[in-house]
Design a protein around this motif. Structure first.
Motif, mmCIF file in Angstrom:
data_model
loop_
_atom_site.group_PDB
_atom_site.id
_atom_site.type_symbol
_atom_site.label_atom_id
_atom_site.label_comp_id
_atom_site.label_asym_id
_atom_site.label_seq_id
_atom_site.Cartn_x
_atom_site.Cartn_y
_atom_site.Cartn_z
ATOM 1 N N LEU A 15 0.837 -1.196 0.000
ATOM 2 C CA LEU A 15 0.000 0.000 0.000
ATOM 3 C C LEU A 15 0.877 1.252 0.000
ATOM 4 O O LEU A 15 0.608 2.221 -0.717
ATOM 5 C CB LEU A 15 -0.886 -0.045 1.254
ATOM 6 C CG LEU A 15 -2.146 0.790 1.276
ATOM 7 C CD1 LEU A 15 -3.070 0.436 0.142
ATOM 8 C CD2 LEU A 15 -2.883 0.601 2.612
ATOM 9 N N GLU A 16 1.932 1.226 0.765
ATOM 10 C CA GLU A 16 2.836 2.375 0.865
ATOM 11 C C GLU A 16 3.579 2.598 -0.462
ATOM 12 O O GLU A 16 3.745 3.741 -0.887
ATOM 13 C CB GLU A 16 3.840 2.140 2.003
ATOM 14 C CG GLU A 16 4.970 3.154 2.084
ATOM 15 C CD GLU A 16 4.492 4.575 2.305
ATOM 16 O OE1 GLU A 16 3.327 4.774 2.734
ATOM 17 O OE2 GLU A 16 5.257 5.519 2.019
ATOM 18 N N GLU F 11 -15.998 -1.058 -6.507
ATOM 19 C CA GLU F 11 -16.842 -0.829 -5.339
ATOM 20 C C GLU F 11 -18.209 -1.471 -5.569
ATOM 21 O O GLU F 11 -19.209 -0.780 -5.702
ATOM 22 C CB GLU F 11 -16.996 0.679 -5.074
ATOM 23 C CG GLU F 11 -15.680 1.366 -4.770
ATOM 24 C CD GLU F 11 -15.839 2.871 -4.616
ATOM 25 O OE1 GLU F 11 -15.925 3.356 -3.482
ATOM 26 O OE2 GLU F 11 -15.886 3.558 -5.667
ATOM 27 N N GLN F 12 -18.226 -2.760 -5.636
ATOM 28 C CA GLN F 12 -19.467 -3.530 -5.717
ATOM 29 C C GLN F 12 -20.402 -3.088 -6.842
ATOM 30 O O GLN F 12 -21.589 -2.838 -6.623
ATOM 31 C CB GLN F 12 -20.204 -3.463 -4.377
ATOM 32 C CG GLN F 12 -19.355 -4.084 -3.253
ATOM 33 C CD GLN F 12 -19.970 -3.856 -1.905
ATOM 34 O OE1 GLN F 12 -20.047 -2.714 -1.455
ATOM 35 N NE2 GLN F 12 -20.400 -4.917 -1.259
ATOM 36 N N GLN F 50 -7.281 1.099 -3.801
ATOM 37 C CA GLN F 50 -5.920 1.453 -3.384
ATOM 38 C C GLN F 50 -4.989 1.642 -4.586
ATOM 39 O O GLN F 50 -3.878 2.132 -4.441
ATOM 40 C CB GLN F 50 -5.351 0.393 -2.450
ATOM 41 C CG GLN F 50 -5.197 -0.979 -3.089
ATOM 42 C CD GLN F 50 -4.613 -1.997 -2.123
ATOM 43 O OE1 GLN F 50 -3.465 -2.383 -2.228
ATOM 44 N NE2 GLN F 50 -5.426 -2.407 -1.154
ATOM 45 N N ASN F 51 -5.451 1.240 -5.791
ATOM 46 C CA ASN F 51 -4.630 1.372 -6.997
ATOM 47 C C ASN F 51 -5.015 2.591 -7.837
ATOM 48 O O ASN F 51 -4.491 2.788 -8.920
ATOM 49 C CB ASN F 51 -4.768 0.104 -7.870
ATOM 50 C CG ASN F 51 -4.055 -1.077 -7.276
ATOM 51 O OD1 ASN F 51 -3.806 -1.109 -6.066
ATOM 52 N ND2 ASN F 51 -3.721 -2.061 -8.092
ATOM 53 N N TRP F 52 -5.977 3.369 -7.363
ATOM 54 C CA TRP F 52 -6.407 4.557 -8.111
ATOM 55 C C TRP F 52 -6.016 5.806 -7.331
ATOM 56 O O TRP F 52 -6.347 5.920 -6.150
ATOM 57 C CB TRP F 52 -7.929 4.532 -8.304
ATOM 58 C CG TRP F 52 -8.390 5.468 -9.386
ATOM 59 C CD1 TRP F 52 -8.170 6.808 -9.466
ATOM 60 C CD2 TRP F 52 -9.132 5.126 -10.561
ATOM 61 N NE1 TRP F 52 -8.718 7.322 -10.612
ATOM 62 C CE2 TRP F 52 -9.320 6.307 -11.301
ATOM 63 C CE3 TRP F 52 -9.658 3.927 -11.055
ATOM 64 C CZ2 TRP F 52 -10.022 6.336 -12.507
ATOM 65 C CZ3 TRP F 52 -10.351 3.962 -12.253
ATOM 66 C CH2 TRP F 52 -10.537 5.144 -12.967
ATOM 67 N N GLY F 53 -5.316 6.689 -7.985
ATOM 68 C CA GLY F 53 -4.908 7.912 -7.315
ATOM 69 C C GLY F 53 -5.449 9.139 -8.000
ATOM 70 O O GLY F 53 -5.618 9.163 -9.220
ATOM 71 N N LEU F 60 -8.412 5.605 -2.073
ATOM 72 C CA LEU F 60 -8.664 5.018 -0.760
ATOM 73 C C LEU F 60 -8.580 6.057 0.345
ATOM 74 O O LEU F 60 -9.395 6.095 1.271
ATOM 75 C CB LEU F 60 -7.597 3.944 -0.509
ATOM 76 C CG LEU F 60 -7.676 3.132 0.767
ATOM 77 C CD1 LEU F 60 -8.927 2.279 0.773
ATOM 78 C CD2 LEU F 60 -6.445 2.251 0.909
ATOM 79 N N GLY F 61 -7.549 6.898 0.227
ATOM 80 C CA GLY F 61 -7.292 7.865 1.288
ATOM 81 C C GLY F 61 -8.156 9.101 1.231
ATOM 82 O O GLY F 61 -8.221 9.881 2.173
#
Lengths: 64, 64, 64, 64, 64, 64
Positions: A15-16, F11-12, F50-53, F60-61
């Motif tokens: 993740l990091e 996301e489902q 977590q793979n999309w920024g 995710l964040g």
């Protein structure tokens, strides 16, 4: 805009590390082309090693 | 260079079939364009059949 | 289905070479995975050599 | 391996800027994932602004 | 997010048609998945007809 | 021809929503460009969040 797609083999990228890839490539687009990070999208694809080939062989087969 | 992406539906493609796809398309680039296999990359994407559409329907729905 | 994308540098690929790439990769999918050629799509992208990088350099810069 | 595709609008990106994008993203993959730059490929796509949409409008139409 | 890529053959798609594709697909993502249009990006690629193959032939060759 | 790739976060998305995306975008290509739905292919990629920024952060964040 822009859109960056990073394809790597699926070998336990953390993740990091994903966070660093996303932050780093976004900053690069800001620095080099003055792009707005708010509209800069990054997608990381993790490709199973048996699905990646180079030199005519599966990456799977070229690792020691 | 070059880079080839093969997208197929995810229907139990075997390791050996993937090997043949990678070897075959790499050889094709050598034969036709005299490319260096060492820098020829192939990525196979296996797409869930419910995520592939044709003729406005899910591939899932068009199979018997 | 399937869909194959071939990316090569833009260096005077001829119409005949493109024809061979399309015919060859389509046949490969028939031979290996028994796919229907009628629904097999191939797209060739010719990338300007200044837009392709390897080893951190433009492909442009790595040629003699 | 890896393969990175950078898509930006086609707005006079210079040869030097492309060089910086390629060098920068390659170094990022080295730093974060310890990838070999020799097999790291980068492709930059310059998309005509009339072909890029965001918020349902052509990017062309959203610029002042 | 999301990102939609539309590939069509390069056959004089007009500015207005591109506008309709971008508006239409963005609205679709809003309607079906409740996505935010502000972060929905659409890229249209116009592929030269000699670079698109189906049924093992160049699209160029399959047209009357 | 044509080929449409829709990338959304994983996301489902339901089977029915995928069906609507495929039907809707295929119809759009028929309406706007008079394309043949029989040769219109749609691929939906569901990307782990977590793979999309965006904006330099993992999607995710950025979610609450």
């Amino acid at each position: 805009m822009p859109y960056i797609n990073i394809k790597v083999t699926d070998e336990q990228v953390t993740l990091e590390q994903k966070r660093q890839l996303i932050a780093g490539v976004t900053q690069l687009l800001v620095d080099v082309l003055n792009k707005d990070p708010k509209t800069t999208h990054v997608v990381i694809d993790e490709v199973p090693i048996q699905n990646w080939g180079v030199n005519g062989n599966q990456y799977l087969g070229t690792k020691k």
